[in-house]
Write a protein that holds these residues in place. Structure first.
Motif, PDB file in Angstrom:
ATOM      1  N   ARG A   1       0.833  -1.185   0.000  1.00 13.33           N
ATOM      2  CA  ARG A   1       0.000   0.000   0.000  1.00 13.33           C
ATOM      3  C   ARG A   1       0.880   1.251   0.000  1.00 13.33           C
ATOM      4  NH1 ARG A   1      -5.158  -0.826   2.001  1.00 13.33           N
ATOM      5  NH2 ARG A   1      -5.095   0.995   3.353  1.00 13.33           N
ATOM      6  N   THR A   2       0.269   2.407  -0.260  1.00 12.40           N
ATOM      7  CA  THR A   2       1.000   3.671  -0.280  1.00 12.40           C
ATOM      8  C   THR A   2       0.486   4.549   0.858  1.00 12.40           C
ATOM      9  OG1 THR A   2       1.263   3.539  -2.682  1.00 12.40           O
ATOM     10  CG2 THR A   2       1.617   5.688  -1.656  1.00 12.40           C
ATOM     11  N   PRO A   3       1.312   4.836   1.860  1.00 10.20           N
ATOM     12  CA  PRO A   3       0.828   5.520   3.064  1.00 10.20           C
ATOM     13  C   PRO A   3       0.685   7.032   2.910  1.00 10.20           C
ATOM     14  CG  PRO A   3       3.166   5.072   3.269  1.00 10.20           C
ATOM     15  CD  PRO A   3       2.725   4.440   1.969  1.00 10.20           C
ATOM     16  N   ASN A   4      -0.100   7.618   3.820  1.00 11.14           N
ATOM     17  CA  ASN A   4      -0.219   9.062   4.006  1.00 11.14           C
ATOM     18  C   ASN A   4       0.308   9.391   5.406  1.00 11.14           C
ATOM     19  OD1 ASN A   4      -3.202   9.959   2.193  1.00 11.14           O
ATOM     20  ND2 ASN A   4      -1.143  10.694   1.865  1.00 11.14           N
ATOM     21  N   PRO A   5       1.629   9.448   5.607  1.00 11.24           N
ATOM     22  CA  PRO A   5       2.155   9.627   6.964  1.00 11.24           C
ATOM     23  C   PRO A   5       1.734  10.928   7.630  1.00 11.24           C
ATOM     24  CG  PRO A   5       3.901   9.823   5.323  1.00 11.24           C
ATOM     25  CD  PRO A   5       2.704   9.288   4.609  1.00 11.24           C
ATOM     26  N   CYS A   6       1.554  12.007   6.850  1.00 14.35           N
ATOM     27  CA  CYS A   6       1.159  13.286   7.454  1.00 14.35           C
ATOM     28  C   CYS A   6      -0.258  13.210   8.016  1.00 14.35           C
ATOM     29  CB  CYS A   6       1.265  14.414   6.428  1.00 14.35           C
ATOM     30  SG  CYS A   6       2.949  14.691   5.833  1.00 14.35           S
TER      31      CYS A   6
ATOM     32  N   ILE B   1      -6.747   4.960  -8.290  1.00 18.68           N
ATOM     33  CA  ILE B   1      -6.945   5.155  -6.849  1.00 18.68           C
ATOM     34  C   ILE B   1      -6.044   4.153  -6.136  1.00 18.68           C
ATOM     35  CG2 ILE B   1      -8.572   4.948  -4.954  1.00 18.68           C
ATOM     36  CD1 ILE B   1     -10.744   5.943  -6.765  1.00 18.68           C
ATOM     37  N   THR B   2      -5.151   4.663  -5.329  1.00 11.46           N
ATOM     38  CA  THR B   2      -4.084   3.839  -4.769  1.00 11.46           C
ATOM     39  C   THR B   2      -4.411   3.387  -3.350  1.00 11.46           C
ATOM     40  OG1 THR B   2      -2.507   5.113  -6.083  1.00 11.46           O
ATOM     41  CG2 THR B   2      -1.610   3.777  -4.301  1.00 11.46           C
ATOM     42  N   PRO B   3      -4.359   2.076  -3.072  1.00 16.60           N
ATOM     43  CA  PRO B   3      -4.617   1.585  -1.716  1.00 16.60           C
ATOM     44  C   PRO B   3      -3.707   2.259  -0.687  1.00 16.60           C
ATOM     45  CG  PRO B   3      -4.552  -0.247  -3.271  1.00 16.60           C
ATOM     46  CD  PRO B   3      -4.106   0.971  -4.028  1.00 16.60           C
ATOM     47  N   GLY B   4      -4.322   2.737   0.402  1.00 23.26           N
ATOM     48  CA  GLY B   4      -3.572   3.393   1.461  1.00 23.26           C
ATOM     49  C   GLY B   4      -3.687   4.899   1.455  1.00 23.26           C
ATOM     50  N   GLN B   5      -4.118   5.480   0.348  1.00 22.31           N
ATOM     51  CA  GLN B   5      -4.224   6.932   0.237  1.00 22.31           C
ATOM     52  C   GLN B   5      -5.563   7.444   0.789  1.00 22.31           C
ATOM     53  OE1 GLN B   5      -1.611   9.279  -1.740  1.00 22.31           O
ATOM     54  NE2 GLN B   5      -0.891   7.765  -0.264  1.00 22.31           N
TER      55      GLN B   5
ATOM     56  N   ILE C   1      -9.019   9.589   0.761  1.00 16.77           N
ATOM     57  CA  ILE C   1     -10.059  10.128  -0.114  1.00 16.77           C
ATOM     58  C   ILE C   1     -10.918  11.032   0.768  1.00 16.77           C
ATOM     59  CG2 ILE C   1     -12.051   9.583  -1.549  1.00 16.77           C
ATOM     60  CD1 ILE C   1     -10.723   7.019  -2.338  1.00 16.77           C
ATOM     61  N   VAL C   2     -11.062  12.295   0.364  1.00 19.65           N
ATOM     62  CA  VAL C   2     -11.628  13.309   1.251  1.00 19.65           C
ATOM     63  C   VAL C   2     -12.832  13.982   0.597  1.00 19.65           C
ATOM     64  CG1 VAL C   2     -11.098  15.401   2.573  1.00 19.65           C
ATOM     65  CG2 VAL C   2      -9.323  13.671   2.225  1.00 19.65           C
ATOM     66  N   PHE C   3     -13.860  14.276   1.414  1.00 19.91           N
ATOM     67  CA  PHE C   3     -15.144  14.762   0.904  1.00 19.91           C
ATOM     68  C   PHE C   3     -15.435  16.191   1.381  1.00 19.91           C
ATOM     69  CE2 PHE C   3     -15.437  10.247   2.209  1.00 19.91           C
ATOM     70  CZ  PHE C   3     -15.287   9.691   0.951  1.00 19.91           C
ATOM     71  N   TYR C   4     -16.014  16.963   0.470  1.00 17.60           N
ATOM     72  CA  TYR C   4     -16.340  18.357   0.767  1.00 17.60           C
ATOM     73  C   TYR C   4     -17.762  18.673   0.321  1.00 17.60           C
ATOM     74  CZ  TYR C   4     -11.235  19.017   0.970  1.00 17.60           C
ATOM     75  OH  TYR C   4      -9.907  18.932   1.271  1.00 17.60           O
ATOM     76  N   GLN C   5     -18.376  19.614   1.026  1.00 21.12           N
ATOM     77  CA  GLN C   5     -19.587  20.278   0.570  1.00 21.12           C
ATOM     78  C   GLN C   5     -19.213  21.747   0.415  1.00 21.12           C
ATOM     79  OE1 GLN C   5     -22.462  20.230  -1.323  1.00 21.12           O
ATOM     80  NE2 GLN C   5     -22.817  18.390  -0.092  1.00 21.12           N
ATOM     81  N   ASP C   6     -19.122  22.203  -0.812  1.00 18.49           N
ATOM     82  CA  ASP C   6     -18.547  23.526  -1.099  1.00 18.49           C
ATOM     83  C   ASP C   6     -17.114  23.544  -0.571  1.00 18.49           C
ATOM     84  OD1 ASP C   6     -20.937  24.399  -2.318  1.00 18.49           O
ATOM     85  OD2 ASP C   6     -21.782  24.826  -0.343  1.00 18.49           O
ATOM     86  N   ASP C   7     -16.787  24.493   0.319  1.00 11.77           N
ATOM     87  CA  ASP C   7     -15.410  24.550   0.831  1.00 11.77           C
ATOM     88  C   ASP C   7     -15.282  23.920   2.214  1.00 11.77           C
ATOM     89  OD1 ASP C   7     -16.780  26.391   2.349  1.00 11.77           O
ATOM     90  OD2 ASP C   7     -15.323  28.015   2.097  1.00 11.77           O
ATOM     91  N   LYS C   8     -16.295  23.169   2.618  1.00 13.72           N
ATOM     92  CA  LYS C   8     -16.350  22.597   3.964  1.00 13.72           C
ATOM     93  C   LYS C   8     -16.003  21.107   3.924  1.00 13.72           C
ATOM     94  CE  LYS C   8     -20.441  22.729   5.541  1.00 13.72           C
ATOM     95  NZ  LYS C   8     -21.645  23.370   6.037  1.00 13.72           N
ATOM     96  N   LEU C   9     -15.017  20.710   4.686  1.00  8.12           N
ATOM     97  CA  LEU C   9     -14.600  19.299   4.752  1.00  8.12           C
ATOM     98  C   LEU C   9     -15.607  18.550   5.624  1.00  8.12           C
ATOM     99  CD1 LEU C   9     -10.944  18.138   5.323  1.00  8.12           C
ATOM    100  CD2 LEU C   9     -12.856  16.930   6.335  1.00  8.12           C
ATOM    101  N   ILE C  10     -16.204  17.507   5.067  1.00  7.46           N
ATOM    102  CA  ILE C  10     -17.228  16.777   5.825  1.00  7.46           C
ATOM    103  C   ILE C  10     -16.832  15.341   6.134  1.00  7.46           C
ATOM    104  CG2 ILE C  10     -19.100  18.222   4.928  1.00  7.46           C
ATOM    105  CD1 ILE C  10     -19.828  15.912   3.035  1.00  7.46           C
ATOM    106  N   GLY C  11     -15.674  14.899   5.677  1.00  5.50           N
ATOM    107  CA  GLY C  11     -15.250  13.558   6.006  1.00  5.50           C
ATOM    108  C   GLY C  11     -14.125  13.077   5.115  1.00  5.50           C
ATOM    109  N   GLY C  12     -13.710  11.856   5.364  1.00  2.00           N
ATOM    110  CA  GLY C  12     -12.651  11.256   4.563  1.00  2.00           C
ATOM    111  C   GLY C  12     -12.466   9.813   4.966  1.00  2.00           C
ATOM    112  N   GLY C  13     -11.604   9.127   4.248  1.00  2.00           N
ATOM    113  CA  GLY C  13     -11.335   7.739   4.550  1.00  2.00           C
ATOM    114  C   GLY C  13     -10.085   7.263   3.849  1.00  2.00           C
ATOM    115  N   ILE C  14      -9.716   5.997   4.113  1.00  2.00           N
ATOM    116  CA  ILE C  14      -8.527   5.400   3.521  1.00  2.00           C
ATOM    117  C   ILE C  14      -8.941   4.380   2.473  1.00  2.00           C
ATOM    118  CG2 ILE C  14      -6.431   4.073   3.965  1.00  2.00           C
ATOM    119  CD1 ILE C  14      -6.361   6.790   5.239  1.00  2.00           C
ATOM    120  N   SER C  15      -8.406   4.519   1.280  1.00  2.00           N
ATOM    121  CA  SER C  15      -8.762   3.596   0.184  1.00  2.00           C
ATOM    122  C   SER C  15      -8.109   2.225   0.371  1.00  2.00           C
ATOM    123  CB  SER C  15      -8.304   4.187  -1.149  1.00  2.00           C
ATOM    124  OG  SER C  15      -6.928   4.433  -1.156  1.00  2.00           O
TER     125      SER C  15
END
Length: 347
Positions: free
Chosen positions: A84-89, A327-331, A333-347
């Motif tokens: 997988r490809t990590p998102n360490p930050c 879409i790379t496993p481990g990265q 995926i982030v969701f927005y409504q307009d400019d508002k972050l409403i969630g995310g997850g790991i692929s």
């Protein structure tokens, strides 16, 4: 009484200017520098300490190297070992950075926690949200999707309303030319600008099983060539791989067989994915039966996509309005409504 704020101070331009701006706005600033992977005499740590001294603000150096290695470095290596490809930050924000800042804020009875991120925070209908920063070129909201409401309720971002160029100009205008001249830090902090492959070689040692040569195969199990260690490759890669012809690329990685599986570039297009690790606002009106904006990568040229999301059993189904490539496993995926972050997850 002045409101007390814990500020994460890395020694870079952004957190340094955040300290200056917060103090000018009347906050009682307490600086906190996390020592994650360097020695205490590291230039950035010393710069943070010197700025705190010049501003006459309290400063704490928190040695969290052991936990950083245990949590972030281990996660980083394990993800690559598992193909997988990590998102360490992203991972560090939840497990180290904001955890320590929140603990210190509670310990010192501080009203707020601040960092130099180019984002904003919004309270709406009892919930707190990260908003994109005003500088589209520097917006860092993608990396903060997994912060809790406990953290967001205290968070403030002094640079969220500014552009990076404005912050640099302001530093010069206020007489902090040494801060204005600081180079921008890029990439993963503990890699220090080096290639992650070289870092893994030193971390895991050359005899680690995952770093041994393995087969490059096609979908029919035909061996096309051999690679030098599967963690050194990523989904969609086509260059520098023995036996990969024009129009072919890596479509998956099989850690058990130490194999790279190749196929056509078109094999990597998809219009849906299921996430088993995710965080989503409980305000369903922001996403249920509504289109959302979806980012599949952070600060790069990928513009993002429109789509819908819905919870199916214990997973989050993501449906894109168009086909999305690689879409790379481990990265994240982030969701927005307009400019508002409403969630995310790991692929």
């Amino acid at each position: 009484m002045k409101k007390r704020v814990i500020l994460g101070m890395s020694g870079g331009m952004d957190s340094s200017m955040s300290a200056i701006l917060l103090q000018r706005q009347g906050y009682e600033v307490i600086g906190a520098t996390l020592q994650t992977h360097t020695e205490a005499n590291d230039k950035n740590i010393v710069d943070a300490q010197n700025l705190a001294k010049s501003l006459q603000i309290e400063h704490h150096l928190i040695d969290c190297r052991n936990e950083f290695k245990k949590e972030v470095i281990t996660y980083f290596a394990d993800e690559y070992i598992n193909g997988r490809t990590p998102n360490p930050c992203v991972y560090c924000n939840r497990t180290i950075k904001w955890k320590y800042l929140l603990d210190l804020a509670l310990q010192l009875d501080c009203d707020h926690i601040a960092t130099g991120h180019y984002v904003r925070v919004l309270k709406e209908n009892k919930y707190f949200y990260i908003q994109k920063g005003m500088d589209p070129a520097k917006d860092q909201s993608y990396f903060l999707w997994n912060l809790s409401q406990d953290v967001l309720s205290k968070a403030i971002f002094p640079l969220g309303q500014l552009k990076k160029t404005e912050v640099r100009a302001l530093a010069s205008e206020l007489g902090y030319q040494n801060i204005a001249d600081k180079k921008e830090s890029m990439g993963v902090c503990f890699l220090a600008g080096t290639d992650y492959r070289n870092y893994l070689k030193k971390l895991l040692t050359s005899d680690h099983p995952s770093l041994q040569p393995g087969p490059v195969i096609d979908s029919n199990n035909n061996v096309l060539g051999h690679h030098e260690g599967f963690p050194f490759y990523t989904i969609g890669q086509k260059r520098g791989i023995e036996g990969v012809a024009n129009g072919q690329c890596v479509v998956s990685i099989n850690p058990e067989r130490r194999a790279l599986i190749t196929g056509k570039k078109s094999d990597l297009f998809t219009n849906q994915i299921h996430l088993h690790e995710y965080s989503l606002t409980t305000d369903k009106s922001l996403w249920q039966d509504r289109e959302v904006f979806i980012r599949v990568r952070g600060l790069d040229s990928v513009p993002g996509y429109q789509g819908k999301i819905e919870i199916n059993n214990n997973s989050l189904a993501v449906y894109f309005n168009e086909d999305v490539w690689a879409i790379t496993p481990g990265q994240s995926i982030v969701f927005y409504q307009d400019d508002k972050l409403i969630g995310g997850g790991i692929s």
